[in-house]
Scaffold this motif. Structure first.
Motif, PDB file in Angstrom:
ATOM      1  N   TYR A  65     -70.700 -65.525  33.276  1.00 22.75           N
ATOM      2  CA  TYR A  65     -70.719 -64.143  32.794  1.00 22.75           C
ATOM      3  C   TYR A  65     -70.515 -64.209  31.049  1.00 22.75           C
ATOM      4  O   TYR A  65     -70.229 -65.279  30.398  1.00 22.75           O
ATOM      5  CB  TYR A  65     -69.333 -63.491  33.219  1.00 22.75           C
ATOM      6  CG  TYR A  65     -69.542 -62.921  34.491  1.00 22.75           C
ATOM      7  CD1 TYR A  65     -69.910 -61.577  34.599  1.00 22.75           C
ATOM      8  CD2 TYR A  65     -69.052 -63.623  35.636  1.00 22.75           C
ATOM      9  CE1 TYR A  65     -70.130 -60.995  35.979  1.00 22.75           C
ATOM     10  CE2 TYR A  65     -69.353 -63.389  37.002  1.00 22.75           C
ATOM     11  CZ  TYR A  65     -69.877 -61.713  37.058  1.00 22.75           C
ATOM     12  OH  TYR A  65     -69.763 -61.479  38.417  1.00 22.75           O
ATOM     13  N   ILE A  66     -70.869 -62.975  30.417  1.00 20.85           N
ATOM     14  CA  ILE A  66     -71.006 -63.090  29.168  1.00 20.85           C
ATOM     15  C   ILE A  66     -69.261 -63.179  28.649  1.00 20.85           C
ATOM     16  O   ILE A  66     -68.520 -63.175  29.289  1.00 20.85           O
ATOM     17  CB  ILE A  66     -71.417 -61.542  28.597  1.00 20.85           C
ATOM     18  CG1 ILE A  66     -70.543 -60.440  29.347  1.00 20.85           C
ATOM     19  CG2 ILE A  66     -72.752 -61.263  28.969  1.00 20.85           C
ATOM     20  CD1 ILE A  66     -70.866 -59.039  28.719  1.00 20.85           C
ATOM     21  N   GLU A 150     -79.732 -63.289  37.650  1.00 23.22           N
ATOM     22  CA  GLU A 150     -79.691 -63.350  36.093  1.00 23.22           C
ATOM     23  C   GLU A 150     -80.171 -62.536  35.426  1.00 23.22           C
ATOM     24  O   GLU A 150     -80.043 -62.466  34.178  1.00 23.22           O
ATOM     25  CB  GLU A 150     -80.164 -64.909  35.952  1.00 23.22           C
ATOM     26  CG  GLU A 150     -79.755 -66.055  36.791  1.00 23.22           C
ATOM     27  CD  GLU A 150     -80.597 -67.356  36.507  1.00 23.22           C
ATOM     28  OE1 GLU A 150     -81.835 -67.356  36.192  1.00 23.22           O
ATOM     29  OE2 GLU A 150     -79.817 -68.346  36.723  1.00 23.22           O
ATOM     30  N   THR A 156     -75.172 -64.412  32.397  1.00 22.83           N
ATOM     31  CA  THR A 156     -75.685 -65.333  31.405  1.00 22.83           C
ATOM     32  C   THR A 156     -76.561 -66.486  32.056  1.00 22.83           C
ATOM     33  O   THR A 156     -77.465 -66.895  31.574  1.00 22.83           O
ATOM     34  CB  THR A 156     -74.955 -65.734  30.522  1.00 22.83           C
ATOM     35  OG1 THR A 156     -74.031 -66.642  30.738  1.00 22.83           O
ATOM     36  CG2 THR A 156     -74.426 -64.594  29.379  1.00 22.83           C
TER      37      THR A 156
END
Length: 355
Positions: A65-66, A150, A156
């Motif tokens: 994840y971000i 994605e 990410t």
């Protein structure tokens, strides 16, 4: 007893009598419990047996994840979000695009995405009746499904940490023991309710004391009572009487024959009150000058007696006393067991058929 004065519908429930009659039907409850258990279990097992056999395979994907996701848990997709998203057209089309030979509806019915524990480990599940097709959809989900995942702004990257294995058959726990218990409970409840309803809605004369409570008419005894002759002599006199009832004619003849064998001065012509609209019957009731003794039967519904008693009261020929026939001596004996009552004499003989 005047018809409008009959209030047997307001009688309280006789708990002792209800319990005795309920116990009489215990065999019905036992049969219902066994039948209910077997029926429910059979239906449950049949349903499980006839259910199509499914095969399932899974593959796990680790999601990145971000950076903001670590500080804000709202950014992570939860289990419900993934399950809903996996049924979106965009997700399914991504999988089909990886293998154009797959059918869109088949993939939608077979594929799902879920979280088992870790919010960063996404599990692709494929269930289908054809194991080869399930494996084919799983392989396509690794290509097209990952590309869709994605593409989400919160993700990410991803990494496959568990590739699809050859689908295994999904085995169902038939839970036959639970089905047996459920069926037994349903059988117990249903049979108990039906028996209780039948007993509570039954207005027949079962106990001798009911005659006196309901109709305020003295009770002389049953045809098997030891003191019947003396009771009729005291209540109806020694100059003779006529019996009245809604019994069939052959049954009335048996009652008269029995009374004559006891030396009771009963008339040979009973008042059969079945056809209460008959003019001949009205004349016979009107012309009757001797006392009337009413004969109740424990086997017949009280509605016919209700009309018969109403007819007698219209001509002021209300019965001087009453006799009970077709009685259940075993039930009467059990009911008055331990009680100091003159009715206990009516339960001394045990050769009657149970109702």
């Amino acid at each position: 007893m005047k018809l409008w004065a009959m209030r047997y519908g307001d009688e309280p429930v006789n708990g002792r009598l209800f319990l005795l009659r309920f116990i009489r039907k215990i065999h019905v409850i036992i049969i219902s419990v066994i039948a209910g258990a077997l029926l429910v279990c059979a239906c449950h097992v049949a349903y499980r047996t006839l259910t199509p056999v499914y095969y399932m395979t899974e593959c796990d994907i680790h999601l990145d994840y971000i950076p903001e996701a670590d500080a804000n848990l709202m950014i992570f997709y939860n289990e419900y979000a993934w399950e809903q998203m996996s049924q979106d057209s965009a997700f399914i089309e991504a999988i089909v695009s990886a293998d154009p030979g797959l059918d869109f509806d088949t993939v939608k019915e077979s594929f799902s995405a879920t979280l088992k524990s870790d919010m960063k480990i996404l599990t692709f599940q494929v269930k289908n009746t054809d194991p080869d097709l399930a494996l084919r959809i799983a392989d396509a989900s690794l290509k097209g499904g990952i590309s869709f995942v994605e593409s989400l702004p919160e993700v990410t990257g991803s990494e496959v940490i568990g590739k699809p294995y050859y689908p295994e058959r999904i085995t169902f726990d038939t839970r036959s023991i639970r089905a047996l218990v459920l069926g037994a409970v349903l059988g117990l409840i249903a049979s108990s309710f039906c028996i209780s309803y039948m007993i509570l809605s039954d207005d027949r004369i079962i106990l001798p004391e009911t005659i006196e409570k309901r109709y305020h008419t003295p009770y002389a005894g049953t045809l098997d009572s030891e003191c019947l002759k003396d009771s009729l002599s005291d209540l109806a006199g020694d100059n003779g009487f006529v019996i009245a009832s809604t019994l069939p004619s052959d049954k009335e003849s048996e009652v008269i024959k029995k009374l004559k064998s006891l030396g009771v001065p009963v008339s040979d012509k009973p008042l059969g009150l079945i056809d209460d609209e008959s003019k001949e019957l009205h004349n016979a009731v009107k012309d009757t000058m001797i006392p009337v003794v009413y004969v109740f039967s424990s086997l017949l519904d009280i509605k016919a007696d209700q009309r018969g008693l109403s007819l007698l009261s219209r001509f002021d020929r209300e019965p001087i006393c009453a006799i009970l026939t077709d009685q259940d001596d075993l039930l009467i004996k059990a009911y008055y067991l331990g009680k100091r009552s003159g009715y206990t004499k009516d339960g001394k003989k045990d050769n009657r058929t149970k109702k």
